[in-house]
Design an enzyme around this catalytic site. Structure first.
Site, PDB file in Angstrom:
ATOM      1  N   ASP A   1       0.829  -1.213   0.000  1.00 56.28           N
ATOM      2  CA  ASP A   1       0.000   0.000   0.000  1.00 56.28           C
ATOM      3  C   ASP A   1       0.866   1.267   0.000  1.00 56.28           C
ATOM      4  O   ASP A   1       0.543   2.258  -0.666  1.00 56.28           O
ATOM      5  CB  ASP A   1      -0.916   0.037   1.234  1.00 56.28           C
ATOM      6  N   ALA A   2       1.971   1.217   0.746  1.00 51.40           N
ATOM      7  CA  ALA A   2       2.862   2.392   0.793  1.00 51.40           C
ATOM      8  C   ALA A   2       3.444   2.657  -0.593  1.00 51.40           C
ATOM      9  O   ALA A   2       3.533   3.809  -1.037  1.00 51.40           O
ATOM     10  CB  ALA A   2       3.978   2.166   1.810  1.00 51.40           C
TER      11      ALA A   2
ATOM     12  N   ASP B   1       3.519   0.893 -10.000  1.00 54.43           N
ATOM     13  CA  ASP B   1       2.264   0.179 -10.251  1.00 54.43           C
ATOM     14  C   ASP B   1       2.516  -1.281 -10.608  1.00 54.43           C
ATOM     15  O   ASP B   1       1.630  -2.123 -10.493  1.00 54.43           O
ATOM     16  CB  ASP B   1       1.487   0.873 -11.370  1.00 54.43           C
TER      17      ASP B   1
ATOM     18  N   ASP C   1       3.903  -2.807  -6.745  1.00 52.86           N
ATOM     19  CA  ASP C   1       3.014  -3.023  -5.595  1.00 52.86           C
ATOM     20  C   ASP C   1       2.308  -4.377  -5.636  1.00 52.86           C
ATOM     21  O   ASP C   1       2.295  -5.123  -4.646  1.00 52.86           O
ATOM     22  CB  ASP C   1       1.995  -1.863  -5.435  1.00 52.86           C
TER      23      ASP C   1
ATOM     24  N   ARG D   1       1.791 -10.093  -4.048  1.00 52.55           N
ATOM     25  CA  ARG D   1       1.748 -11.527  -4.398  1.00 52.55           C
ATOM     26  C   ARG D   1       2.885 -12.291  -3.722  1.00 52.55           C
ATOM     27  O   ARG D   1       2.680 -13.382  -3.186  1.00 52.55           O
ATOM     28  CB  ARG D   1       1.799 -11.708  -5.929  1.00 52.55           C
TER      29      ARG D   1
ATOM     30  N   SER E   1      -4.993  -8.411  -1.698  1.00 53.26           N
ATOM     31  CA  SER E   1      -6.291  -8.208  -1.041  1.00 53.26           C
ATOM     32  C   SER E   1      -7.227  -7.415  -1.949  1.00 53.26           C
ATOM     33  O   SER E   1      -6.779  -6.745  -2.884  1.00 53.26           O
ATOM     34  CB  SER E   1      -6.090  -7.427   0.264  1.00 53.26           C
TER      35      SER E   1
ATOM     36  N   ASP F   1      -4.729   4.546  -9.844  1.00 54.28           N
ATOM     37  CA  ASP F   1      -4.360   4.615 -11.278  1.00 54.28           C
ATOM     38  C   ASP F   1      -5.103   5.767 -11.947  1.00 54.28           C
ATOM     39  O   ASP F   1      -4.553   6.489 -12.780  1.00 54.28           O
ATOM     40  CB  ASP F   1      -4.786   3.331 -12.017  1.00 54.28           C
TER      41      ASP F   1
HETATM   42  C1  LIG Z   1      15.452   6.538 -25.386  1.00 57.55           C
HETATM   43  C2  LIG Z   1      14.266   6.083 -24.667  1.00 57.55           C
HETATM   44  C3  LIG Z   1      13.415   5.185 -25.477  1.00 57.55           C
HETATM   45  C4  LIG Z   1      12.187   4.966 -24.751  1.00 57.55           C
HETATM   46  C5  LIG Z   1      11.402   3.957 -25.390  1.00 57.55           C
HETATM   47  C6  LIG Z   1      10.310   3.673 -24.481  1.00 57.55           C
HETATM   48  C7  LIG Z   1       9.770   2.389 -24.745  1.00 57.55           C
HETATM   49  C8  LIG Z   1       8.832   1.994 -23.672  1.00 57.55           C
HETATM   50  C9  LIG Z   1       9.517   1.790 -22.392  1.00 57.55           C
HETATM   51  C10 LIG Z   1       9.047   1.074 -21.495  1.00 57.55           C
HETATM   52  C11 LIG Z   1       7.894   0.242 -21.708  1.00 57.55           C
HETATM   53  C12 LIG Z   1       7.150   0.077 -20.457  1.00 57.55           C
HETATM   54  C13 LIG Z   1       6.098  -0.936 -20.732  1.00 57.55           C
HETATM   55  C14 LIG Z   1       5.308  -1.137 -19.520  1.00 57.55           C
HETATM   56  C15 LIG Z   1       4.342  -2.208 -19.781  1.00 57.55           C
HETATM   57  C16 LIG Z   1       3.550  -2.440 -18.570  1.00 57.55           C
HETATM   58  C17 LIG Z   1       2.675  -3.574 -18.796  1.00 57.55           C
HETATM   59  C18 LIG Z   1       1.694  -3.677 -17.712  1.00 57.55           C
HETATM   60  O1  LIG Z   1       1.625  -4.685 -17.065  1.00 57.55           O
HETATM   61  O2  LIG Z   1       0.858  -2.615 -17.549  1.00 57.55           O
HETATM   62  C19 LIG Z   1      -0.227  -2.644 -16.653  1.00 57.55           C
HETATM   63  C20 LIG Z   1       0.243  -2.332 -15.262  1.00 57.55           C
HETATM   64  C21 LIG Z   1      -0.743  -2.400 -14.139  1.00 57.55           C
HETATM   65  O3  LIG Z   1      -1.947  -2.725 -14.541  1.00 57.55           O
HETATM   66  P1  LIG Z   1      -3.125  -2.865 -13.451  1.00 57.55           P
HETATM   67  O4  LIG Z   1      -3.766  -4.186 -13.692  1.00 57.55           O
HETATM   68  O5  LIG Z   1      -2.664  -2.520 -12.098  1.00 57.55           O
HETATM   69  O6  LIG Z   1      -4.063  -1.703 -13.854  1.00 57.55           O
HETATM   70  C22 LIG Z   1      -5.370  -1.870 -14.350  1.00 57.55           C
HETATM   71  C23 LIG Z   1      -5.519  -0.860 -15.456  1.00 57.55           C
HETATM   72  O7  LIG Z   1      -5.254   0.410 -14.950  1.00 57.55           O
HETATM   73  C24 LIG Z   1      -6.918  -0.923 -16.032  1.00 57.55           C
HETATM   74  O8  LIG Z   1      -7.055   0.188 -16.892  1.00 57.55           O
HETATM   75  P2  LIG Z   1      -7.735   0.055 -18.309  1.00 57.55           P
HETATM   76  O9  LIG Z   1      -6.776  -0.656 -19.185  1.00 57.55           O
HETATM   77  O10 LIG Z   1      -9.001  -0.706 -18.074  1.00 57.55           O
HETATM   78  O11 LIG Z   1      -7.965   1.447 -18.701  1.00 57.55           O
HETATM   79  C25 LIG Z   1      -7.995  -0.802 -14.987  1.00 57.55           C
HETATM   80  O12 LIG Z   1      -9.204  -1.171 -15.581  1.00 57.55           O
HETATM   81  C26 LIG Z   1      -7.777  -1.680 -13.800  1.00 57.55           C
HETATM   82  O13 LIG Z   1      -8.644  -1.238 -12.803  1.00 57.55           O
HETATM   83  C27 LIG Z   1      -6.361  -1.584 -13.279  1.00 57.55           C
HETATM   84  O14 LIG Z   1      -6.216  -2.495 -12.247  1.00 57.55           O
HETATM   85  O15 LIG Z   1       0.951  -1.124 -15.260  1.00 57.55           O
HETATM   86  C28 LIG Z   1       0.545   0.026 -15.734  1.00 57.55           C
HETATM   87  O16 LIG Z   1      -0.524   0.283 -16.166  1.00 57.55           O
HETATM   88  C29 LIG Z   1       1.638   0.987 -15.614  1.00 57.55           C
HETATM   89  C30 LIG Z   1       2.300   1.038 -16.916  1.00 57.55           C
HETATM   90  C31 LIG Z   1       3.611   1.659 -16.789  1.00 57.55           C
HETATM   91  C32 LIG Z   1       3.895   2.286 -18.075  1.00 57.55           C
HETATM   92  C33 LIG Z   1       5.231   2.930 -18.041  1.00 57.55           C
HETATM   93  C34 LIG Z   1       5.239   4.035 -18.978  1.00 57.55           C
HETATM   94  C35 LIG Z   1       6.599   4.456 -19.285  1.00 57.55           C
HETATM   95  C36 LIG Z   1       6.695   4.595 -20.723  1.00 57.55           C
HETATM   96  C37 LIG Z   1       7.516   5.271 -21.365  1.00 57.55           C
HETATM   97  C38 LIG Z   1       8.516   6.100 -20.785  1.00 57.55           C
HETATM   98  C39 LIG Z   1       9.454   6.356 -21.857  1.00 57.55           C
HETATM   99  C40 LIG Z   1      10.342   7.421 -21.496  1.00 57.55           C
HETATM  100  C41 LIG Z   1      10.926   7.952 -22.710  1.00 57.55           C
HETATM  101  C42 LIG Z   1      11.765   9.092 -22.398  1.00 57.55           C
HETATM  102  C43 LIG Z   1      12.312   9.605 -23.641  1.00 57.55           C
HETATM  103  C44 LIG Z   1      13.267  10.706 -23.395  1.00 57.55           C
HETATM  104  C45 LIG Z   1      14.052  11.026 -24.552  1.00 57.55           C
HETATM  105  N1  LIG Z   2      -1.377  -2.086  -2.612  1.00 61.72           N
HETATM  106  C1  LIG Z   2      -1.704  -3.175  -3.339  1.00 61.72           C
HETATM  107  C2  LIG Z   2      -1.578  -3.183  -4.740  1.00 61.72           C
HETATM  108  C3  LIG Z   2      -1.934  -4.309  -5.443  1.00 61.72           C
HETATM  109  N2  LIG Z   2      -2.402  -5.404  -4.786  1.00 61.72           N
HETATM  110  C4  LIG Z   2      -2.780  -6.613  -5.540  1.00 61.72           C
HETATM  111  O1  LIG Z   2      -2.107  -6.667  -6.795  1.00 61.72           O
HETATM  112  C5  LIG Z   2      -3.031  -6.614  -7.872  1.00 61.72           C
HETATM  113  C6  LIG Z   2      -2.538  -5.675  -8.952  1.00 61.72           C
HETATM  114  O2  LIG Z   2      -1.342  -6.159  -9.433  1.00 61.72           O
HETATM  115  P1  LIG Z   2      -0.412  -5.249 -10.392  1.00 61.72           P
HETATM  116  O3  LIG Z   2       0.713  -6.145 -10.758  1.00 61.72           O
HETATM  117  O4  LIG Z   2      -1.258  -4.870 -11.540  1.00 61.72           O
HETATM  118  O5  LIG Z   2       0.016  -4.106  -9.583  1.00 61.72           O
HETATM  119  C7  LIG Z   2      -4.342  -6.134  -7.256  1.00 61.72           C
HETATM  120  O6  LIG Z   2      -5.438  -6.647  -7.965  1.00 61.72           O
HETATM  121  C8  LIG Z   2      -4.264  -6.695  -5.841  1.00 61.72           C
HETATM  122  O7  LIG Z   2      -4.651  -8.036  -5.845  1.00 61.72           O
HETATM  123  C9  LIG Z   2      -2.530  -5.384  -3.401  1.00 61.72           C
HETATM  124  O8  LIG Z   2      -2.973  -6.378  -2.791  1.00 61.72           O
HETATM  125  N3  LIG Z   2      -2.176  -4.264  -2.709  1.00 61.72           N
HETATM  126 MG   LIG Z   3      -2.497  -0.143 -11.149  1.00 60.39          MG
HETATM  127 MG   LIG Z   4      -0.254  -2.089  -9.386  1.00 59.28          MG
END
Ligand SMILES: CCCCCCCC/C=C\CCCCCCCC(=O)OC[C@H](COP(=O)(O)O[C@@H]1[C@H](O)[C@H](OP(=O)(O)O)[C@@H](O)[C@H](O)[C@H]1O)OC(=O)CCCCCCC/C=C\CCCCCCCC
Ligand SMILES: Nc1ccn([C@@H]2O[C@H](COP(=O)(O)O)[C@@H](O)[C@H]2O)c(=O)n1
Ligand SMILES: [Mg+2]
Ligand SMILES: [Mg+2]
Length: 218
Positions: A29-30, A66, A69, A74, A80, A91
């Site tokens: 959570d932190a 993201d 955490d 896990r 939870s 998010d």
């Molecule tokens: C010279 C530099 C070149 C730079 C090239 C950049 C290439 C890209 C670099 C990195 C790629 C990062 C890829 C990250 C992929 C992450 C995959 C992933 O698992 O994402 C999901 C995850 C968590 O998901 P959750 O399940 O927790 O979230 C759910 C989601 O929010 C749902 O939303 P919905 O889809 O429905 O809208 C919700 O419904 C649901 O409730 C919720 O639980 O993580 C993320 O979402 C976080 C993603 C992190 C992305 C990182 C972005 C960084 C990208 C680029 C930075 C590039 C910097 C470039 C600087 C250039 C300077 C010159």
């Molecule tokens: N503070 C938190 C954050 C996440 N969780 C658990 O992780 C799942 C999300 O996983 P990501 O890899 O997408 O971050 C979420 O559904 C929770 O089950 C948690 O317990 N506490």
């Molecule tokens: Mg998230």
């Molecule tokens: Mg997360």
């Protein structure tokens, strides 16, 4: 797509870091809270001033929390429903700050009403994309679709473009156009994704009703 394919890679890379934080007594959570606070601060301090490069560096550093955490929860066997709720809710806060910060730039120093509106559209449509899934699932539907542009895609497209566009301030010519292009792509992609998710819920709802009617006939 990124959520499906990149997640496994990042899980492998971030697992030792997540384990180290757990050993230090840090809670999932932190990490969720600090990651969101850092992303919001990075977006709202740098983006409205047109400091895209440093904004993206800051937001990217924090937004990876993201992926950490959930990994921590896990590993510790502490996943939870509260954690899932906190993670998804925060998010939405981080996304609002990122696209809100971009909108503030175009409303101010960037001086472009159309791009301000496109940024606001990205903000709103992204929230609706997430809402369709959350509401559909709350109503008991599987919502068996991810759609064209999930959160990971919205962030990677926008932040990568913003980061490179920020190099304009360091003298790289023409590169600032990457950000408007990315915003249009995210806006269009989010619109398609909303439609994909709504149509899926409509189909699942019709299938459930048809199954209920068939059950009644028997
Ligand atoms: C010279 C530099 C070149 C730079 C090239 C950049 C290439 C890209 C670099 C990195 C790629 C990062 C890829 C990250 C992929 C992450 C995959 C992933 O698992 O994402 C999901 C995850 C968590 O998901 P959750 O399940 O927790 O979230 C759910 C989601 O929010 C749902 O939303 P919905 O889809 O429905 O809208 C919700 O419904 C649901 O409730 C919720 O639980 O993580 C993320 O979402 C976080 C993603 C992190 C992305 C990182 C972005 C960084 C990208 C680029 C930075 C590039 C910097 C470039 C600087 C250039 C300077 C010159
Ligand atoms: N503070 C938190 C954050 C996440 N969780 C658990 O992780 C799942 C999300 O996983 P990501 O890899 O997408 O971050 C979420 O559904 C929770 O089950 C948690 O317990 N506490
Ligand atoms: Mg998230
Ligand atoms: Mg997360």
């Amino acid at each position: 797509m990124l959520n499906k394919y990149a997640r496994a890679f990042f899980t492998r890379v971030l697992t030792p870091f997540a384990a180290m934080l757990l050993r230090w007594g840090v809670s999932p959570d932190a990490v969720t809270l600090i990651g969101t606070a850092g992303s919001v601060a990075g977006a709202l301090v740098f983006f409205p001033r047109g400091e895209f490069f440093w904004g993206v560096i800051t937001v990217t550093l924090f937004i990876f929390s993201d992926l950490v955490d959930g990994n921590m929860a896990r590993q510790a066997g502490r996943s939870s429903k509260w954690g899932a709720f906190l993670d998804s809710t925060l998010d939405r806060v981080a996304d609002a700050a990122i696209f809100g910060g971009l909108a503030m730039w175009y409303a101010g120093g960037g001086d472009n009403d159309l791009l301000c509106a496109v940024s606001v559209f990205c903000l709103a449509s992204g929230q609706v994309v997430s809402y369709t899934k959350a509401r559909g699932e709350a109503l008991g539907f599987p919502v068996n679709v991810s759609g064209l542009v999930e959160r990971a895609e919205r962030l990677v497209i926008s932040l990568t473009a913003a980061g490179f566009a920020g190099l304009h301030k360091f003298g790289v010519p023409y590169i600032e156009w990457l950000l408007p292009i990315a915003l249009w792509v995210v806006a269009a992609g989010s619109l398609v994704t909303v439609a994909q998710r709504m149509l899926t819920v409509r189909r699942e709802s019709a299938e459930l009703e048809a199954a209920g009617a068939a059950e009644g006939v028997k």
